[in-house]
Design a protein around this motif. Structure first.
Motif, PDB file in Angstrom:
ATOM      1  N   THR A   1      63.751 -22.294  87.874  1.00 15.48           N
ATOM      2  CA  THR A   1      64.541 -22.177  89.404  1.00 15.48           C
ATOM      3  C   THR A   1      64.929 -23.651  89.865  1.00 15.48           C
ATOM      4  OG1 THR A   1      62.383 -22.364  90.278  1.00 15.48           O
ATOM      5  CG2 THR A   1      63.116 -20.000  89.626  1.00 15.48           C
ATOM      6  N   PRO A   2      65.854 -23.717  90.772  1.00 16.79           N
ATOM      7  CA  PRO A   2      66.184 -24.797  91.391  1.00 16.79           C
ATOM      8  C   PRO A   2      65.189 -25.572  91.938  1.00 16.79           C
ATOM      9  CG  PRO A   2      67.859 -23.034  91.701  1.00 16.79           C
ATOM     10  CD  PRO A   2      66.826 -22.319  91.278  1.00 16.79           C
ATOM     11  N   ARG A   3      64.916 -26.841  91.464  1.00 19.35           N
ATOM     12  CA  ARG A   3      64.048 -27.721  92.132  1.00 19.35           C
ATOM     13  C   ARG A   3      64.474 -28.826  92.691  1.00 19.35           C
ATOM     14  NH1 ARG A   3      58.621 -26.265  89.931  1.00 19.35           N
ATOM     15  NH2 ARG A   3      58.317 -28.150  91.638  1.00 19.35           N
ATOM     16  N   PRO A   4      63.816 -29.643  93.713  1.00 15.90           N
ATOM     17  CA  PRO A   4      64.254 -30.706  94.014  1.00 15.90           C
ATOM     18  C   PRO A   4      64.450 -32.045  93.206  1.00 15.90           C
ATOM     19  CG  PRO A   4      62.152 -30.231  94.953  1.00 15.90           C
ATOM     20  CD  PRO A   4      62.532 -29.063  94.264  1.00 15.90           C
ATOM     21  N   ASP A   5      63.664 -31.900  92.160  1.00 13.48           N
ATOM     22  CA  ASP A   5      63.605 -32.989  91.281  1.00 13.48           C
ATOM     23  C   ASP A   5      64.753 -33.043  90.339  1.00 13.48           C
ATOM     24  OD1 ASP A   5      62.273 -30.705  89.946  1.00 13.48           O
ATOM     25  OD2 ASP A   5      62.207 -32.082  88.177  1.00 13.48           O
ATOM     26  N   ALA A   6      65.380 -31.855  90.117  1.00 16.90           N
ATOM     27  CA  ALA A   6      66.837 -31.949  89.185  1.00 16.90           C
ATOM     28  C   ALA A   6      68.257 -31.668  90.042  1.00 16.90           C
ATOM     29  CB  ALA A   6      66.628 -30.907  88.095  1.00 16.90           C
ATOM     30  N   VAL A   7      68.886 -32.828  90.325  1.00 20.39           N
ATOM     31  CA  VAL A   7      69.853 -32.581  91.169  1.00 20.39           C
ATOM     32  C   VAL A   7      71.074 -33.396  90.669  1.00 20.39           C
ATOM     33  CG1 VAL A   7      68.384 -32.421  93.326  1.00 20.39           C
ATOM     34  CG2 VAL A   7      69.050 -34.646  92.808  1.00 20.39           C
ATOM     35  N   ASP A   8      72.206 -32.939  91.116  1.00 20.97           N
ATOM     36  CA  ASP A   8      73.401 -33.597  90.829  1.00 20.97           C
ATOM     37  C   ASP A   8      73.379 -35.036  91.472  1.00 20.97           C
ATOM     38  OD1 ASP A   8      76.250 -34.430  91.303  1.00 20.97           O
ATOM     39  OD2 ASP A   8      76.774 -32.437  90.481  1.00 20.97           O
TER      40      ASP A   8
ATOM     41  N   TYR B   1      70.180 -28.647  90.642  1.00 15.77           N
ATOM     42  CA  TYR B   1      70.895 -27.835  89.413  1.00 15.77           C
ATOM     43  C   TYR B   1      70.279 -26.544  89.491  1.00 15.77           C
ATOM     44  CZ  TYR B   1      72.615 -32.295  87.607  1.00 15.77           C
ATOM     45  OH  TYR B   1      72.950 -33.766  87.295  1.00 15.77           O
ATOM     46  N   THR B   2      71.267 -25.437  89.505  1.00 12.65           N
ATOM     47  CA  THR B   2      70.766 -23.987  89.389  1.00 12.65           C
ATOM     48  C   THR B   2      70.749 -23.409  87.788  1.00 12.65           C
ATOM     49  OG1 THR B   2      73.163 -23.344  89.641  1.00 12.65           O
ATOM     50  CG2 THR B   2      71.934 -23.566  91.616  1.00 12.65           C
ATOM     51  N   ASP B   3      71.015 -24.430  86.899  1.00  9.62           N
ATOM     52  CA  ASP B   3      71.037 -23.698  85.382  1.00  9.62           C
ATOM     53  C   ASP B   3      70.144 -24.544  84.575  1.00  9.62           C
ATOM     54  OD1 ASP B   3      72.442 -26.010  85.548  1.00  9.62           O
ATOM     55  OD2 ASP B   3      73.967 -25.175  84.329  1.00  9.62           O
ATOM     56  N   VAL B   4      68.979 -25.110  84.854  1.00  6.13           N
ATOM     57  CA  VAL B   4      68.250 -25.873  84.261  1.00  6.13           C
ATOM     58  C   VAL B   4      67.275 -25.029  83.138  1.00  6.13           C
ATOM     59  CG1 VAL B   4      66.267 -27.500  84.067  1.00  6.13           C
ATOM     60  CG2 VAL B   4      68.117 -27.621  85.593  1.00  6.13           C
ATOM     61  N   ILE B   5      67.520 -25.346  81.728  1.00 10.92           N
ATOM     62  CA  ILE B   5      66.528 -24.578  80.714  1.00 10.92           C
ATOM     63  C   ILE B   5      65.477 -25.695  80.406  1.00 10.92           C
ATOM     64  CG2 ILE B   5      66.576 -23.641  78.678  1.00 10.92           C
ATOM     65  CD1 ILE B   5      69.588 -23.315  78.895  1.00 10.92           C
ATOM     66  N   VAL B   6      64.240 -25.332  80.134  1.00 10.29           N
ATOM     67  CA  VAL B   6      63.121 -26.154  79.689  1.00 10.29           C
ATOM     68  C   VAL B   6      62.723 -25.875  78.282  1.00 10.29           C
ATOM     69  CG1 VAL B   6      60.932 -27.305  80.427  1.00 10.29           C
ATOM     70  CG2 VAL B   6      62.320 -26.345  82.112  1.00 10.29           C
ATOM     71  N   PHE B   7      62.861 -26.846  77.485  1.00 10.86           N
ATOM     72  CA  PHE B   7      62.277 -26.679  76.095  1.00 10.86           C
ATOM     73  C   PHE B   7      61.062 -27.566  75.856  1.00 10.86           C
ATOM     74  CE2 PHE B   7      66.727 -26.190  76.208  1.00 10.86           C
ATOM     75  CZ  PHE B   7      67.023 -24.988  75.612  1.00 10.86           C
ATOM     76  N   TRP B   8      59.973 -26.806  75.318  1.00 10.22           N
ATOM     77  CA  TRP B   8      58.920 -27.886  74.807  1.00 10.22           C
ATOM     78  C   TRP B   8      59.287 -28.594  73.594  1.00 10.22           C
ATOM     79  CZ3 TRP B   8      57.554 -24.803  78.592  1.00 10.22           C
ATOM     80  CH2 TRP B   8      56.577 -24.938  79.336  1.00 10.22           C
TER      81      TRP B   8
END
Length: 143
Positions: free
Chosen positions: A48-55, A62-69
Motif C-alpha cells: 500500500t502507499p507509504r510515506p517512505d516511497a515517494v516520487d 508511489y501507489t504501485d510498489v511491489i516487495v520481493f524478498w
C-alpha cells in the motif's frame, strides 16, 4: 511466450509466476492488494502507499510498489546499487532482506529476470524441505 529472456515482464507475470510455485497461497489485504505466501510467509506482495516511497519530484506516494524478498544482503545490494536496475529500497527497509520495484517499471525487466527474482524470493522464504524438493525437480533453478 519465448524463452529467449528478452520478452519484457508484465505486471500479470507476477501473479502467474508466483502462483505457479509450490505451496503458494495468496492473501488479499483490505485494500485488495495480493500477498504471495509460502508456509504463511510472504515472499512477494503489492504494498500500500507509504510515506517512505515517494516520487522525489512531487513528494507523492508511489501507489504501485511491489516487495520481493531476497536471499541475502549481498543479493539486495547487487539489485539496488546497479544504476540500471529498476529495484530500489528505502530506509524503512534497512536490515530487511527485500527490494522494492514500481509496477510501472516492471517492463524494464525481462520475463526471465522477473522469474529469477520471484523464484529467489520463494526460495528465501520456503522451508528447507520445500526448497530442496523443488530445486531437485528443477536443475536450471539456482539459488
Amino acid at each position: 511466450m519465448g524463452d529467449d529472456g528478452s520478452v519484457p515482464a508484465r505486471i500479470e507475470d507476477v501473479d502467474e509466476l508466483a502462483s505457479a510455485l509450490p505451496h503458494v497461497t495468496v492473501e488479499w489485504g483490505t485494500d485488495g492488494n495480493p500477498s504471495y505466501q509460502v508456509g504463511r510467509k510472504s515472499f512477494v506482495f503489492f504494498r500500500t502507499p507509504r510515506p517512505d516511497a515517494v516520487d522525489p519530484a512531487t513528494g507523492e506516494r508511489y501507489t504501485d510498489v511491489i516487495v520481493f524478498w531476497v536471499p541475502s544482503e549481498a543479493d539486495k545490494q547487487s539489485l539496488v546499487q546497479d544504476e540500471n536496475s529498476p529495484f530500489f529500497t528505502t530506509p524503512h527497509f534497512n536490515g530487511h532482506l527485500s527490494v522494492l520495484l514500481r509496477a510501472s517499471r516492471i517492463g524494464e525487466l525481462s520475463r526471465q529476470e522477473l522469474t529469477e527474482v520471484i523464484q529467489d524470493a520463494w526460495l528465501s522464504r520456503a522451508s528447507s524441505r520445500r526448497a530442496t524438493t523443488w530445486l531437485s525437480t528443477r536443475p536450471e533453478a539456482t539459488r
